[in-house]
Structure formats: structure tokens, C-alpha cells
Design a protein around this motif. Structure first.
Motif, short mmCIF file in Angstrom:
data_model
loop_
_atom_site.label_atom_id
_atom_site.label_comp_id
_atom_site.label_asym_id
_atom_site.label_seq_id
_atom_site.Cartn_x
_atom_site.Cartn_y
_atom_site.Cartn_z
N TRP A 240 16.99 -25.92 7.52
CA TRP A 240 17.53 -26.22 6.12
C TRP A 240 16.43 -26.84 5.12
O TRP A 240 16.35 -26.20 4.08
CB TRP A 240 18.45 -27.54 6.36
N SER A 241 15.44 -27.23 5.61
CA SER A 241 14.28 -27.79 4.74
C SER A 241 13.59 -26.45 4.04
O SER A 241 13.13 -26.55 2.88
CB SER A 241 13.21 -28.62 5.68
N LEU A 242 13.22 -25.46 4.72
CA LEU A 242 12.74 -24.32 4.20
C LEU A 242 13.40 -23.62 3.19
O LEU A 242 13.19 -22.89 2.51
CB LEU A 242 12.27 -23.39 5.24
N TRP A 243 14.93 -23.78 3.32
CA TRP A 243 15.82 -23.21 2.31
C TRP A 243 15.82 -24.22 1.07
O TRP A 243 15.84 -23.68 -0.08
CB TRP A 243 17.28 -23.01 2.99
N ALA A 244 16.19 -25.46 1.31
CA ALA A 244 16.16 -26.26 0.29
C ALA A 244 14.78 -26.61 -0.55
O ALA A 244 15.01 -26.92 -1.74
CB ALA A 244 16.41 -27.77 0.79
N PHE A 245 13.68 -26.72 0.11
CA PHE A 245 12.38 -26.88 -0.53
C PHE A 245 11.66 -25.77 -0.21
O PHE A 245 10.68 -25.78 0.83
CB PHE A 245 11.81 -28.29 0.12
N PRO A 246 11.82 -24.46 -0.79
CA PRO A 246 11.48 -23.36 -0.52
C PRO A 246 9.65 -23.04 -0.83
O PRO A 246 9.14 -22.01 -1.71
CB PRO A 246 11.98 -22.31 -1.52
N ALA A 247 8.87 -23.68 -0.21
CA ALA A 247 7.37 -23.90 -0.19
C ALA A 247 6.93 -22.40 0.07
O ALA A 247 6.00 -22.19 -0.29
CB ALA A 247 6.97 -24.86 0.74
N ILE A 248 7.73 -21.88 1.25
CA ILE A 248 7.17 -20.52 1.77
C ILE A 248 7.30 -19.49 0.85
O ILE A 248 6.77 -18.31 1.29
CB ILE A 248 7.56 -20.26 3.18
N GLU A 249 7.80 -19.64 -0.31
CA GLU A 249 8.07 -18.66 -1.05
C GLU A 249 6.89 -18.12 -1.77
O GLU A 249 6.39 -17.04 -2.18
CB GLU A 249 8.95 -18.86 -2.34
N SER A 250 5.57 -19.04 -1.65
CA SER A 250 4.26 -18.61 -2.08
C SER A 250 3.55 -18.72 -1.25
O SER A 250 3.47 -19.56 0.02
CB SER A 250 3.89 -19.63 -3.39
N ASP A 251 2.21 -18.07 -1.32
CA ASP A 251 1.27 -18.18 -0.37
C ASP A 251 0.63 -19.50 0.03
O ASP A 251 0.44 -20.12 1.13
CB ASP A 251 0.02 -17.24 -0.35
N VAL A 252 0.38 -20.32 -1.43
CA VAL A 252 0.01 -21.45 -1.06
C VAL A 252 0.80 -22.58 -0.51
O VAL A 252 0.31 -23.34 0.36
CB VAL A 252 -0.66 -22.21 -2.50
N GLY A 253 1.99 -22.48 -1.02
CA GLY A 253 2.98 -23.24 -0.33
C GLY A 253 3.23 -23.09 1.06
O GLY A 253 3.15 -23.97 2.10
N GLY A 254 3.14 -21.80 1.64
CA GLY A 254 3.31 -21.27 3.03
C GLY A 254 2.13 -21.86 3.73
O GLY A 254 2.35 -22.40 4.92
N GLN A 255 1.09 -21.69 3.19
CA GLN A 255 -0.35 -22.34 4.06
C GLN A 255 -0.21 -23.79 4.00
O GLN A 255 -0.80 -24.20 5.09
CB GLN A 255 -1.44 -21.80 3.31
N ALA A 256 0.37 -24.61 3.14
CA ALA A 256 0.35 -25.81 2.97
C ALA A 256 1.25 -26.52 4.15
O ALA A 256 0.93 -27.43 4.78
CB ALA A 256 0.62 -26.46 1.77
N PHE A 257 2.06 -25.69 4.30
CA PHE A 257 3.29 -26.11 5.40
C PHE A 257 2.81 -25.99 6.65
O PHE A 257 2.95 -26.68 7.66
CB PHE A 257 4.59 -25.17 4.93
N ILE A 258 1.94 -24.70 6.93
CA ILE A 258 1.54 -24.36 8.09
C ILE A 258 0.31 -25.32 8.42
O ILE A 258 0.32 -26.08 9.64
CB ILE A 258 0.96 -23.23 8.29
N ALA A 259 -0.46 -25.91 7.48
CA ALA A 259 -1.57 -26.99 7.72
C ALA A 259 -0.77 -28.32 8.11
O ALA A 259 -1.26 -29.11 9.01
CB ALA A 259 -2.36 -27.03 6.58
N LEU A 260 0.29 -28.75 7.36
CA LEU A 260 1.00 -29.75 7.60
C LEU A 260 1.42 -29.96 9.13
O LEU A 260 1.56 -30.96 9.84
CB LEU A 260 2.02 -30.34 6.61
N LEU A 261 2.33 -28.66 9.45
CA LEU A 261 2.61 -28.53 10.63
C LEU A 261 1.66 -28.70 11.97
O LEU A 261 1.79 -29.29 13.01
CB LEU A 261 3.49 -27.43 10.82
N ALA A 262 0.52 -27.98 11.46
CA ALA A 262 -0.47 -28.07 12.54
C ALA A 262 -1.02 -29.47 12.68
O ALA A 262 -1.36 -29.96 13.74
CB ALA A 262 -1.82 -26.97 11.97
N GLY A 263 -1.00 -30.46 11.73
CA GLY A 263 -1.56 -31.78 11.79
C GLY A 263 -0.47 -32.55 12.71
O GLY A 263 -0.88 -33.28 13.26
#
Length: 291
Positions: A240-263
Motif C-alpha cells: 500500500w505504501s509504495l502505491w500511496a507514496f510512489p517513491a519508486i517511480e524515480s531512480d532517486v526515490g527508489g534508491q532512497a527507499f532501498i537505503a532506508l530499508l537497508a538501515g
């Protein structure tokens, strides 16, 4: 028969059960998805295959039920109706601290919203699907919960496969291995136009994300006594979150999400170590015998 022989036989049973689970899961899901991929990619078949593929491609989208169907079939084969009831009942188990509902429901909205913020600051103009229609957010969450993956998958991935993998390989290795298989299972979706969150998306980024997600899922699962309720909600919250807040639509948003998840994964490892993610001891003995 001595204890060592019994242990070896038990491991053999678990090993065969896991092979059967993964085999049935892929067989059920991919046999329903690959015809859709064939049609979408313009694959031309000859003879009886052509009408068979065309017909299969029109079937309703039920391939995502593969993990749950496989788990239910195998649990029934090993433990009968009572085992199936126990497996399904774990989705209603609330014998854990209610505090674990917080990460289950809030963690991924925070990560996705933060990653989206990074993307916006970097100059990305996201397409938010619910602008001026915020009332759809809870409706969308219920839809995702019921039909968007959690119920179709979690009785299998976490309910059936995770326990014996953790017992044999430890929490981190089990999570990484299961996450990789989980990611590969999704592969046909990247060639199916109906799967808008996946179609023609970068595959490597997805595999990294879902493998890290698997670690977080194991962490929540281990600290809630093997209940499936929190991981079902966590899975729903992630989708739901990736639909509601579509950070992964962009490279920078997707990379930021992966970095946060890795954290988050790094926190889990520093807090618990790689073997057991639970703060209160090992997950209760699981696998075929428990079910």
C-alpha cells in the motif's frame, strides 16, 4: 532408532516438504502467469498450444495464490484438516505485544514517505494517485490486504517455509534465501502490463528490495511468536505504501527507499545478530511437525 537418526529423518522430511512447497508454488503461479506473458510479449505458438495459451491468458488473476495454495495442500497432506485449521488460525493469533502492530502498520508508510520527500527535494514531481481523494486511502489498504498479496502469499512464505529455514540456516540466511526465491517468483509480473507496479521496472532493484523486506518480515514474525497477523499487515502496509507514496517511480526515490530499508535491516542485525531475531528467544519449533 536413536536421537540422531530421528533428527536426521526429521530434517529429511523438512527438506522434502520445502522442495515440494517451492515446486508447487511456482507450478501453480507460473502456469497461470506465463500464458499472460506470452500474449503480452507477442509470443507465437503453433498447433494446440496457440489456443491453449490464448485461453489460459484470459483466466482471472489468481496466480498470486500459489504460496497459500501450496501450503494448504501440503499441510493437509501431512496433518489433515486439523493442520489446515491451525495454519489458518495463526492469522488470528494475537498472543503477542500489541506494540508490534506499530511497525506492522507504520514502518513502511514512514519509509516510503521519507523516500518520496527525498525525490521531491531532488526535483522529481511524483504522480500521487489519490490527490484530492484522500478517502480512497483506507479503501485501498483494505483492497491490498484482501486481494493485493498478503493473504495470497503469507500462509506460504512465512506460515509454511520460514520456520524450517530458520531452524536450519539461522534467521539472516533463511531470510535472504527466502527473499531471493520470493523475488524470482514475481519475475513474470515484469512482463505483464496488468501488473503496473512491476511492469518493465528495474528487476535488480526489486530483488534487492524484496530480499531486504524478507529480513524485516522475519524480524516481526520472530518477535510475535510466529503469528501471521502482523506479517500479513506488514506485507499489506508495504504494498500500500509504495502505491500511496510512489517513491519508486524515480531512480532517486527508489534508491532512497532501498537505503532506508537497508538501515532497518542493519538495525535488526546490530540489535539481534544474524542467528535469531527474537528478543525473547527462538521462534517456537515450526515446520511440518508443528502444523
Amino acid at each position: 532408532m536413536n536421537g540422531e537418526d530421528e533428527s536426521r529423518r526429521g530434517q529429511g522430511t523438512e527438506h522434502r516438504a520445502l522442495i515440494a512447497f517451492f515446486g508447487l508454488t511456482f507450478l501453480f503461479s507460473w502456469s497461470l502467469w506465463l500464458p499472460k506473458v506470452a500474449v503480452a510479449t507477442g509470443f507465437s505458438a503453433s498447433g494446440f498450444l496457440a489456443p491453449a495459451i490464448a485461453w489460459a491468458a484470459t483466466l482471472p488473476e489468481v496466480g498470486a495464490f500459489g504460496p497459500t495454495v501450496a501450503a494448504l495442500v501440503l499441510v493437509y497432506a501431512y496433518s489433515g484438516r486439523s493442520g489446515v485449521v491451525r495454519l489458518l488460525g495463526r492469522a488470528l493469533d494475537r498472543s503477542f505485544s500489541r506494540l508490534w502492530f506499530v511497525p506492522a502498520l507504520v514502518l513502511f508508510p514512514i519509509l516510503a514517505l521519507t523516500a518520496l520527500g527525498v525525490a521531491v527535494v531532488s526535483g522529481v514531481e511524483p504522480t500521487v494517485p489519490w490527490v484530492d481523494e484522500a478517502y480512497v486511502l483506507p479503501i485501498a489498504f483494505v483492497f491490498v490486504l484482501l486481494l493485493g498479496g498478503p493473504l495470497q502469499e503469507e500462509f506460504g512464505w512465512r506460515g509454511y517455509a520460514l520456520d524450517p529455514l530458520v531452524e536450519r540456516f539461522g534467521a539472516l540466511s533463511a531470510s535472504l534465501g527466502l527473499g531471493l526465491v520470493w523475488g524470482i517468483w514475481h519475475l513474470p509480473w515484469f512482463y505483464m502490463p496488468s501488473m503496473t507496479l512491476y511492469y518493465q521496472r528495474p528487476l535488480v532493484g526489486f530483488l534487492v528490495t524484496i530480499t531486504l523486506l524478507s529480513v524485516v518480515m522475519t524480524w516481526v514474525y520472530a518477535n510475535t511468536g510466529g503469528s501471521l497477523a502482523p506479517v500479513i499487515l506488514l506485507h499489506a502496509s508495504f504494498n500500500w505504501s509504495l502505491w500511496a507514496f510512489p517513491a519508486i517511480e524515480s531512480d532517486v526515490g527508489g534508491q532512497a527507499f532501498i537505503a532506508l530499508l537497508a538501515g532497518v535491516v542493519l538495525y535488526v542485525l546490530l540489535r539481534h545478530g544474524p542467528t535469531n531475531f527474537s528478543s525473547s528467544g527462538p521462534i517456537p519449533a515450526g515446520g511440518v511437525e508443528r502444523l
